[in-house]
Design a protein around this motif. Structure first.
Motif, PDB file in Angstrom:
ATOM      1  N   ALA A  40      16.531 101.145 -72.000  1.00  0.00           N
ATOM      2  CA  ALA A  40      16.923 101.905 -70.802  1.00  0.00           C
ATOM      3  C   ALA A  40      18.432 101.972 -70.735  1.00  0.00           C
ATOM      4  O   ALA A  40      19.114 100.960 -70.883  1.00  0.00           O
ATOM      5  CB  ALA A  40      16.360 101.244 -69.541  1.00  0.00           C
ATOM      6  N   ILE A  41      18.956 103.174 -70.507  1.00  0.00           N
ATOM      7  CA  ILE A  41      20.393 103.347 -70.330  1.00  0.00           C
ATOM      8  C   ILE A  41      20.673 103.452 -68.836  1.00  0.00           C
ATOM      9  O   ILE A  41      20.184 104.354 -68.168  1.00  0.00           O
ATOM     10  CB  ILE A  41      20.907 104.608 -71.044  1.00  0.00           C
ATOM     11  N   SER A  42      21.454 102.528 -68.323  1.00  0.00           N
ATOM     12  CA  SER A  42      21.807 102.545 -66.894  1.00  0.00           C
ATOM     13  C   SER A  42      23.275 102.178 -66.743  1.00  0.00           C
ATOM     14  O   SER A  42      23.630 101.196 -66.099  1.00  0.00           O
ATOM     15  CB  SER A  42      20.921 101.574 -66.097  1.00  0.00           C
ATOM     16  N   GLY A  44      25.713 104.245 -65.545  1.00  0.00           N
ATOM     17  CA  GLY A  44      26.442 105.136 -64.654  1.00  0.00           C
ATOM     18  C   GLY A  44      26.541 106.533 -65.235  1.00  0.00           C
ATOM     19  O   GLY A  44      26.224 106.773 -66.416  1.00  0.00           O
ATOM     20  N   SER A  48      26.791 106.494 -69.279  1.00  0.00           N
ATOM     21  CA  SER A  48      25.488 106.838 -69.857  1.00  0.00           C
ATOM     22  C   SER A  48      25.620 108.080 -70.728  1.00  0.00           C
ATOM     23  O   SER A  48      25.063 108.151 -71.833  1.00  0.00           O
ATOM     24  CB  SER A  48      24.459 107.077 -68.752  1.00  0.00           C
TER      25      SER A  48
END
Length: 206
Positions: A40-42, A44, A48
């Motif tokens: 998961a890319i989190s 911002g 991101s």
């Protein structure tokens, strides 16, 4: 496991370009790769986009998940204002962020466009006030700012900006972020501030 001092630089993919095979990390000057069943890319809105754009490959020449050329586009920043209202009575509240007003988030009978959200923010103190506006407060005696902070009731106003395609994140050849951004919805932000002032005037605050 929380890994500190690490910066994700890109995502590696398999030959099909559809499965992430590794998260490439720069840590203490070294290159490390981490793997997981779910990635998961989190990071911002800006970072991101940076990770995905920097993950370009033969299968994804314009960046990972960017077949539509939308990664990094429609960047939204929000129009925000911090407001310190002053009360005649002391405000000794410690946990102040307990109230939000969404009456103006959508159109109202008096205005056809959304203005935004009003909420309380953490309690001001003299040091924070001096740091926020040093040109205005650097010559103020400490006791005056302390008195002001004791009587402040603090607010945060947020007006949505527009997701313009030209408001976007891009990368240069060294993977440095460049942000193109044009502010929007100034009038709505100003009207929201005006609505808050009307409410505060009814409560005897300025």
């Amino acid at each position: 496991t929380l890994l500190t001092g690490a910066q994700v630089t890109r995502l590696g993919t398999d030959d099909s370009g559809r499965t992430v095979t590794g998260v490439v990390v720069s840590r203490d000057g070294n290159r490390e790769v981490y793997r997981g069943d779910i990635v998961a890319i989190s990071a911002g809105a800006a970072n991101s986009a940076k990770i995905l754009l920097n993950s370009a490959s033969d299968k994804h020449p314009n960046g990972l998940a960017n077949g539509s050329d939308q990664v990094g586009r429609n960047y939204m920043f929000h129009n925000c204002k911090a407001v310190a209202a002053l009360s005649k009575e002391r405000n000794d509240t410690v946990f102040q962020k307990t109230l939000g007003i969404n009456d103006f988030y959508f159109a109202t009978k008096d205005y056809e466009y959304p203005m935004g959200n009003i909420q309380m923010v953490g309690k001001s103190n003299a040091e924070a006030m001096r740091g926020e506006k040093p040109k205005l407060t650097m010559l103020s005696p400490q006791w005056t700012l302390t008195d002001v902070a004791k009587h402040s009731v603090d607010w945060w106003l947020t007006t949505e900006d527009l997701p313009l395609p030209g408001n976007r994140v891009t990368l240069d050849k060294d993977a440095n972020i460049h942000l193109a951004y044009t502010h929007t919805n100034h009038q709505e932000a100003d009207r929201l501030y005006h609505e808050l002032k009307k409410i505060l005037n009814h409560t005897g605050m300025a």
